[in-house]
Design a protein around this motif. Structure first.
Motif, PDB file in Angstrom:
ATOM      1  N   SER A   1      -8.906   4.680   0.561  1.00 42.30           N
ATOM      2  CA  SER A   1      -7.820   4.836   1.703  1.00 42.30           C
ATOM      3  C   SER A   1      -8.540   4.890   2.779  1.00 42.30           C
TER       4      SER A   1
ATOM      5  N   SER B   1       0.533  -1.324  -0.124  1.00 44.09           N
ATOM      6  CA  SER B   1      -0.096  -0.658  -0.229  1.00 44.09           C
ATOM      7  C   SER B   1       0.779   1.043  -0.109  1.00 44.09           C
TER       8      SER B   1
ATOM      9  N   ASP C   1       3.859  11.958   0.552  1.00 44.48           N
ATOM     10  CA  ASP C   1       4.249  10.534   0.566  1.00 44.48           C
ATOM     11  C   ASP C   1       5.145   9.666   0.029  1.00 44.48           C
TER      12      ASP C   1
ATOM     13  N   LYS D   1      -2.454   8.453   6.297  1.00 41.94           N
ATOM     14  CA  LYS D   1      -3.322   8.079   4.873  1.00 41.94           C
ATOM     15  C   LYS D   1      -2.670   6.490   4.149  1.00 41.94           C
TER      16      LYS D   1
ATOM     17  N   TRP E   1      -8.285   6.959   6.702  1.00 41.01           N
ATOM     18  CA  TRP E   1      -7.279   7.992   7.642  1.00 41.01           C
ATOM     19  C   TRP E   1      -7.341   8.148   8.754  1.00 41.01           C
TER      20      TRP E   1
ATOM     21  N   GLN F   1      -3.353   4.162   1.362  1.00 37.68           N
ATOM     22  CA  GLN F   1      -3.757   3.658   0.025  1.00 37.68           C
ATOM     23  C   GLN F   1      -3.670   2.306  -0.261  1.00 37.68           C
TER      24      GLN F   1
END
Length: 119
Positions: free
Chosen positions: A107, A35, A53, A99, A109, A101
């Motif tokens: 996704s 992920s 990210d 987060k 949070w 994903q």
């Protein structure tokens, strides 16, 4: 049920450091490892924005405002994501959100952790 719990925010003087972390539960380590993960922030009166990210393959992406000061990392054995924040500035003050994903696009949070930088 997937849950993300952030911790490690707080109050710090300008120039200081913090290291928020995010523990992800409810998914296997194998799924977590493929992920993408990220940190976002939202200051009062502003939209939520990407801070950094980290893709499953290791590629990273940072907001221009934090390049050279922040470092995102992950520990796939512990389902954990961290954000090392150095040389903090008052404009870094915000609620920071983690987060995750999935490869499918879904996704999840966390609830956020407050970071306050005093001048």
């Amino acid at each position: 049920q997937v849950q993300l719990v952030e911790s490690g925010g707080g109050l710090v003087q300008a120039g200081g450091s913090l290291r928020p972390s995010c523990v992800v539960s409810g998914i296997s380590r194998s799924i977590f490892s493929i992920s993408n993960v990220g940190w976002y922030r939202q200051a009062p009166g502003r939209q939520r924005e990407l801070v950094a990210d980290l893709r499953s393959g290791g590629n990273t992406n940072y907001a221009d405002s934090v390049k050279g000061r922040f470092t995102i990392s992950r520990d796939n054995a512990k389902n954990t994501v961290c954000l090392q924040m150095n040389s903090l500035k008052p404009e870094d003050t915000a609620v920071y959100y983690c987060k995750v994903q999935y490869p499918s696009g879904s996704s999840f949070w966390g609830q956020g952790t407050q970071v306050t930088v005093s001048s």
